[in-house]
Design a protein around this motif. Structure first.
Motif, PDB file in Angstrom:
ATOM      1  N   UNK A  62       0.830  -1.199   0.000  1.00 37.20           N
ATOM      2  CA  UNK A  62       0.000   0.000   0.000  1.00 37.20           C
ATOM      3  C   UNK A  62       0.868   1.254   0.000  1.00 37.20           C
ATOM      4  N   UNK A  63       0.447   2.246  -0.763  1.00 41.54           N
ATOM      5  CA  UNK A  63       1.130   3.526  -0.786  1.00 41.54           C
ATOM      6  C   UNK A  63       0.799   4.333   0.466  1.00 41.54           C
ATOM      7  N   UNK A  64      -0.429   4.113   0.966  1.00 46.18           N
ATOM      8  CA  UNK A  64      -0.887   4.921   2.100  1.00 46.18           C
ATOM      9  C   UNK A  64      -1.860   4.101   2.939  1.00 46.18           C
ATOM     10  N   UNK A  81      -5.085  13.463  -3.362  1.00 46.11           N
ATOM     11  CA  UNK A  81      -4.187  14.308  -4.162  1.00 46.11           C
ATOM     12  C   UNK A  81      -2.776  13.731  -4.176  1.00 46.11           C
ATOM     13  N   UNK A  82      -2.322  13.252  -3.014  1.00 48.70           N
ATOM     14  CA  UNK A  82      -1.001  12.622  -2.950  1.00 48.70           C
ATOM     15  C   UNK A  82      -0.966  11.321  -3.760  1.00 48.70           C
ATOM     16  N   UNK A  83      -2.056  10.558  -3.654  1.00 47.29           N
ATOM     17  CA  UNK A  83      -2.121   9.286  -4.391  1.00 47.29           C
ATOM     18  C   UNK A  83      -2.123   9.528  -5.896  1.00 47.29           C
ATOM     19  N   UNK A  99     -11.344  16.479   4.618  1.00 46.46           N
ATOM     20  CA  UNK A  99     -10.139  17.219   4.231  1.00 46.46           C
ATOM     21  C   UNK A  99      -8.931  16.295   4.168  1.00 46.46           C
ATOM     22  N   UNK A 100      -8.849  15.372   5.126  1.00 39.54           N
ATOM     23  CA  UNK A 100      -7.721  14.433   5.132  1.00 39.54           C
ATOM     24  C   UNK A 100      -7.805  13.463   3.944  1.00 39.54           C
ATOM     25  N   UNK A 101      -9.023  13.022   3.636  1.00 38.73           N
ATOM     26  CA  UNK A 101      -9.204  12.097   2.524  1.00 38.73           C
ATOM     27  C   UNK A 101      -8.885  12.788   1.191  1.00 38.73           C
TER      28      UNK A 101
END
Length: 397
Positions: free
Chosen positions: A101-103, A119-121, A112-114
């Motif tokens: 898993x990347x995250x 965005x990072x994914x 907001x966290x999701x």
């Protein structure tokens, strides 16, 4: 978040989680939700451009960790995210180490966290795609150089690749294959096993002469030789498997004897089987009704859908000369990028120097010059030429 065409696949039985993803991201991108692993994997096999794969830890079916691991083999450029209420260190370690898993995100996750995580994914997916594209271009260039060098020493073995590549891409486009890199690599490398065979056995096989049991065994091992040469090269593992099964008939005939049957044979292998046999059955001018009829007689060996598609697509082409500029050149007038329309052969012995369909490079032009100096090469040579200066028809002595 800007509107994109990226696809997020969510595998989670929690309807609130599915609704949350649709609410947060459905306006900006495509979101596909599933409640168990197998349906999600079937979807991934049909959507290789997936950008992000999200899974719950306790996913019905094979479980979240095994699901992400399976997803990696199908869509390796997709960023994989684990969503779970599990808070133990073992769960986190399993998700990261086994599921790659990347995250890892804990439920409940704030919008907001999701959003930040997605965005990072997406950025991670973008970087993986760029790296893969660069690697594929580098590897394709290296393989093209290898094929050019091998074709200098084994022109008979590699003379079909240019023709078969065009036909394979035409079939792939009609079939809706979005990724054709592995198909192109398989076509380019398909004669590799033949190039390793003794020339007398290959000549007898092409002339449809009888072979001894020992000679037949040597011939049958050609696909295995190709696989063994390529399987240790990164990114070519699948290509090596496709080549290994490229002599396997749809009905279970051919090599290997205990191989898959029908739809279980990879599509790339089925395409190679059909087009390779079609090439051998066709005259120099290309496939005709008689060649396809020869394949139809043994139609059980071929994917019926591909065989019918070949009949439709490969017989409606105009002759090459009516579609492209044809130049008749002497060797000193040849240019890199010219494509041989006819085999280049020596004047006296008619030895094959370069096969038709070969795209000329500075190296291959020098090879023709050397052959001409020692044995003589029949001239002029007909080539397909692009970007012809206005008014130019052909080169002369």
């Amino acid at each position: 978040m800007e509107k994109t065409t990226d696809l997020i696949v969510v595998a989670d039985p929690d309807k609130d989680v599915q609704a949350g993803f649709q609410r947060l991201f459905g306006v900006h991108m495509k979101v596909a939700c599933f409640s168990e692993s197998e349906a999600a994997l079937v979807f991934l096999k049909q959507n290789h451009g997936t950008a992000v794969v999200c899974s719950s830890f306790n996913l019905p079916g094979r479980g979240g960790t095994a699901f992400l691991r399976a997803a990696e083999s199908i869509v390796p450029q997709a960023a994989r995210v684990m969503l779970t209420r599990e808070q133990s260190a073992d769960s986190v370690k399993k998700a990261l180490n086994e599921g790659h898993a990347f995250m890892y995100l804990e439920k409940p996750c704030k919008p907001a966290d999701l959003t930040s995580a997605m965005e990072l994914a997406l950025a991670h997916h973008g970087q993986l795609s760029k790296d893969r594209a660069l690697l594929e271009r580098t590897l394709a260039g290296s393989i093209k150089l290898l094929i050019d060098m091998l074709a200098l020493f084994h022109p008979e073995a590699f003379r079909r690749t240019a023709t078969v590549r065009k036909q394979a891409l035409k079939l792939a486009k009609t079939l809706g294959m979005k990724k054709t890199w592995e198909l192109e690599m398989a076509v380019m490398l398909s004669p590799l096993g033949e190039a390793l065979l003794p020339k007398d056995i290959l000549a007898r096989y092409r002339a449809a002469r009888s072979l001894t049991e020992q000679e037949r065994d040597v011939l049958d091992r050609a696909p295995a030789q190709s696989r063994d040469l390529l399987k240790n090269i990164p990114q070519l593992e699948k290509v090596s498997d496709y080549l290994f099964l490229s002599a396997r008939g749809y009905d279970g005939s051919g090599f290997p004897k205990d191989g898959p049957v029908g739809e279980d044979i990879p599509l790339v292998s089925r395409i190679l089987k059909l087009l390779t046999d079609l090439w051998y059955a066709s005259p120099e001018s290309g496939p005709d009704a008689a060649a396809l009829e020869a394949l139809t007689i043994n139609q059980r060996k071929y994917d019926p859908k591909l065989l019918e598609l070949a009949k439709t697509l490969l017989l409606d082409e105009l002759p090459e000369e009516t579609q492209k500029h044809v130049a008749q050149c002497y060797i000193r007038s040849l240019r890199p990028g010219d494509i041989l329309i006819d085999d280049a052969r020596t004047e006296s012995s008619h030895e094959l120097v370069l096969s038709r369909g070969h795209m000329l490079t500075p190296t291959t032009i020098r090879r023709l010059e050397h052959f001409h100096q020692t044995a003589g090469v029949r001239q002029p040579i007909r080539v397909e030429r692009h970007e012809v200066p206005e008014g130019a028809m052909s080169d002369t002595a």
